[in-house]
Design an enzyme around this catalytic site. Structure first.
Site, short mmCIF file in Angstrom:
data_model
loop_
_atom_site.label_atom_id
_atom_site.label_comp_id
_atom_site.label_asym_id
_atom_site.label_seq_id
_atom_site.Cartn_x
_atom_site.Cartn_y
_atom_site.Cartn_z
N LYS A 122 4.23 14.64 100.51
CA LYS A 122 2.78 14.54 101.16
C LYS A 122 2.84 13.75 102.43
O LYS A 122 3.49 12.87 102.74
CB LYS A 122 1.84 13.83 99.94
CG LYS A 122 1.83 14.60 98.97
CD LYS A 122 1.13 13.84 97.67
CE LYS A 122 2.02 12.54 97.32
NZ LYS A 122 1.50 11.77 96.20
N THR B 221 -9.61 6.74 100.13
CA THR B 221 -8.82 7.63 99.52
C THR B 221 -8.17 7.29 98.51
O THR B 221 -7.03 7.37 97.96
CB THR B 221 -7.69 7.72 100.80
OG1 THR B 221 -7.26 6.56 101.02
CG2 THR B 221 -8.24 8.31 101.91
N GLY C 121 -6.64 7.44 94.81
CA GLY C 121 -6.64 8.32 93.99
C GLY C 121 -6.18 9.46 94.56
O GLY C 121 -6.14 10.75 93.70
N THR C 122 -5.89 9.75 95.95
CA THR C 122 -5.65 11.18 96.52
C THR C 122 -4.38 11.77 95.77
O THR C 122 -4.58 12.93 95.55
CB THR C 122 -5.49 11.12 98.03
OG1 THR C 122 -4.66 9.78 98.10
CG2 THR C 122 -6.68 10.82 98.64
N GLY C 123 -3.42 10.94 95.69
CA GLY C 123 -2.04 11.48 94.92
C GLY C 123 -2.11 11.63 93.56
O GLY C 123 -1.86 13.00 93.49
N CYS C 124 -3.10 11.29 92.94
CA CYS C 124 -3.23 11.56 91.46
C CYS C 124 -4.04 13.00 91.44
O CYS C 124 -3.79 14.04 90.77
CB CYS C 124 -3.94 10.56 90.70
SG CYS C 124 -3.08 9.17 90.68
N1 LIG Z 1 -7.12 10.81 105.52
C1 LIG Z 1 -6.97 11.86 105.16
N2 LIG Z 1 -7.48 13.04 105.52
C2 LIG Z 1 -7.17 14.24 104.96
N3 LIG Z 1 -6.05 14.43 104.03
C3 LIG Z 1 -5.41 13.30 103.52
C4 LIG Z 1 -5.61 11.98 103.90
N4 LIG Z 1 -4.90 10.97 103.38
C5 LIG Z 1 -4.20 11.74 102.43
N5 LIG Z 1 -4.40 12.99 102.75
C6 LIG Z 1 -3.96 14.06 101.75
O1 LIG Z 1 -4.11 13.82 100.39
C7 LIG Z 1 -2.71 14.15 99.59
C8 LIG Z 1 -2.23 12.79 99.08
O2 LIG Z 1 -1.42 12.11 100.14
P1 LIG Z 1 -0.89 10.85 100.23
O3 LIG Z 1 -1.77 10.05 100.63
O4 LIG Z 1 0.27 10.78 101.00
O5 LIG Z 1 -0.38 10.16 98.68
P2 LIG Z 1 -0.53 9.09 97.79
O6 LIG Z 1 -2.02 8.99 97.33
O7 LIG Z 1 0.36 9.47 96.70
O8 LIG Z 1 0.03 7.98 98.72
C9 LIG Z 1 -2.02 15.03 100.63
O9 LIG Z 1 -2.42 16.30 100.45
C10 LIG Z 1 -2.45 14.35 102.06
O10 LIG Z 1 -2.10 15.04 102.84
C1 LIG Z 2 -3.30 3.79 86.62
C2 LIG Z 2 -2.96 4.39 88.13
N1 LIG Z 2 -2.04 5.42 88.31
C3 LIG Z 2 -1.64 5.65 89.65
C4 LIG Z 2 -2.30 5.01 90.75
C5 LIG Z 2 -2.00 5.36 92.16
O1 LIG Z 2 -2.86 6.30 92.49
P1 LIG Z 2 -2.64 7.01 93.85
O2 LIG Z 2 -3.28 8.42 93.63
O3 LIG Z 2 -1.25 6.95 94.58
O4 LIG Z 2 -3.87 6.14 94.74
P2 LIG Z 2 -3.79 4.75 95.28
O5 LIG Z 2 -3.55 3.61 94.17
O6 LIG Z 2 -2.79 4.95 96.27
O7 LIG Z 2 -5.19 4.78 95.93
C6 LIG Z 2 -3.16 4.15 90.49
N2 LIG Z 2 -3.78 3.21 91.46
N3 LIG Z 2 -3.58 3.54 89.16
#
Ligand SMILES: Nc1ncnc2c1ncn2[C@@H]1O[C@H](COP(=O)(O)OP(=O)(O)O)[C@@H](O)[C@H]1O
Ligand SMILES: Cc1ncc(COP(=O)(O)OP(=O)(O)O)c(N)n1
Length: 283
Positions: free
Chosen positions: A177, A211, A213-216
């Site tokens: 990602k 943002t 929880g985007t990854g989850c």
């Molecule tokens: N500011 C943003 N605008 C649009 N898409 C985003 C943004 N931040 C993250 N994404 C998208 O959200 C998803 C999660 O990405 P990322 O943030 O890299 O993961 P994580 O939450 O695990 O750190 C991916 O599809 C990424 O391209």
């Molecule tokens: C219980 C729990 N699981 C996973 C995460 C991490 O989530 P993620 O989607 O990577 O988002 P951020 O924490 O980076 O905002 C979490 N926070 N808690």
């Protein structure tokens, strides 16, 4: 009317704030028409400001949850999130093999946005040795991909190299990602690789701090689409649309990083349907 039966399991931590972890996964499954089941690995006390406490669930209780589901409820796809430690990872791999679970999506969650560690350092080897060889789709962000491959990722070429490494480690489909790529202020670009060709999935980058929880949410949407029998690349394309809508309409809840909006994708689709008078649902 015949009920369509799509089922998915999430193995992850609970986020009391509701934006990530088990709560994000179940909301996403529900929005995508998939029956959600859960095995909880840890309870976190968490809000928009960060993770304040972590209470790991005893291994025997995780095993009992997995056994209860595996022996009776047959999920069509399984997602892993926060896995805490090496013993939990080994257990999840063993139970996945025992119940012959297919469509295993691994979100290798390591560090939450506020900096809290959600996976012990000593668990990395277990992840590589036990979980990656049975992984259908892995969804690391850039720092997670760097840690698991040992590579430094600055460019898209670096990301392609890292994706190839994951395939060599036994993963079938890789999505690295791009949310953490600060060099691209216009778009957030994710890289997909299936061992044969690379695909780039680009979304408009949203200027928001909400943002959490985007990854989850993205990996849960992929899992839901796999449970709906979509092929991995199609599942990922659909999931990318889901997360894009969820970020564009994120909630400013709390004083820190608010959660993404799990309703947004369906609300936008329903608006389009009403505008065109089309009432047939195409997911
Ligand atoms: N500011 C943003 N605008 C649009 N898409 C985003 C943004 N931040 C993250 N994404 C998208 O959200 C998803 C999660 O990405 P990322 O943030 O890299 O993961 P994580 O939450 O695990 O750190 C991916 O599809 C990424 O391209
Ligand atoms: C219980 C729990 N699981 C996973 C995460 C991490 O989530 P993620 O989607 O990577 O988002 P951020 O924490 O980076 O905002 C979490 N926070 N808690």
């Amino acid at each position: 009317m015949q009920q369509t039966d799509f089922r998915a399991l999430t193995i992850a931590g609970s986020d009391s704030g509701g934006g990530a972890g088990i709560q994000a996964d179940i909301k996403t499954f529900q929005e995508l028409g998939v029956y959600g089941m859960s095995a909880i690995t840890a309870v976190t006390a968490q809000n928009s400001l960060g993770v304040h406490h972590i209470h790991p669930i005893p291994l025997t209780i995780i095993e009992q949850q997995l056994h209860a589901i595996g022996s009776d409820m047959n999920p069509a796809a399984v997602k892993t999130g926060m896995l805490v430690d090496a013993a939990t990872i080994e257990l999840v791999a063993t139970m996945s093999k025992r119940f012959r679970w297919n469509n295993v999506v691994v979100d290798p969650v390591m560090i939450a946005k506020g900096g809290a560690s959600l996976l012990q350092q000593t668990a990395l080897q277990a992840l590589i040795q036990h979980l990656l060889p049975i992984t259908t789709v892995i969804t690391p962000n850039i720092p997670e991909a760097e840690i698991l491959t040992g590579l430094t990722i600055n460019t898209l070429k670096d990301r392609e190299k890292a994706a190839s490494n994951f395939v060599q480690m036994g993963v079938t489909h890789v999505l690295i990602k791009g949310g953490h790529d600060e060099t691209n202020t216009e778009h957030s670009v994710d890289l997909y690789y299936d061992g044969q060709s690379f695909h780039y999935l680009s979304g408009q980058r949203v200027a928001t701090k909400h943002t959490h929880g985007t990854g989850c949410t993205l990996s849960a949407a992929i899992t839901a689409q796999l449970a709906r029998q979509k092929k991995p690349l199609e599942a990922i394309h659909k999931a990318k649309k889901f997360i894009q809508a969820a970020i564009e309409h994120a909630y400013p809840i709390g004083a820190g990083h608010g959660p993404t909006n799990h309703f947004a994708y369906n609300q936008m689709k329903n608006k389009r349907k009403t505008a065109t008078g089309n009432h047939i649902q195409h997911l």
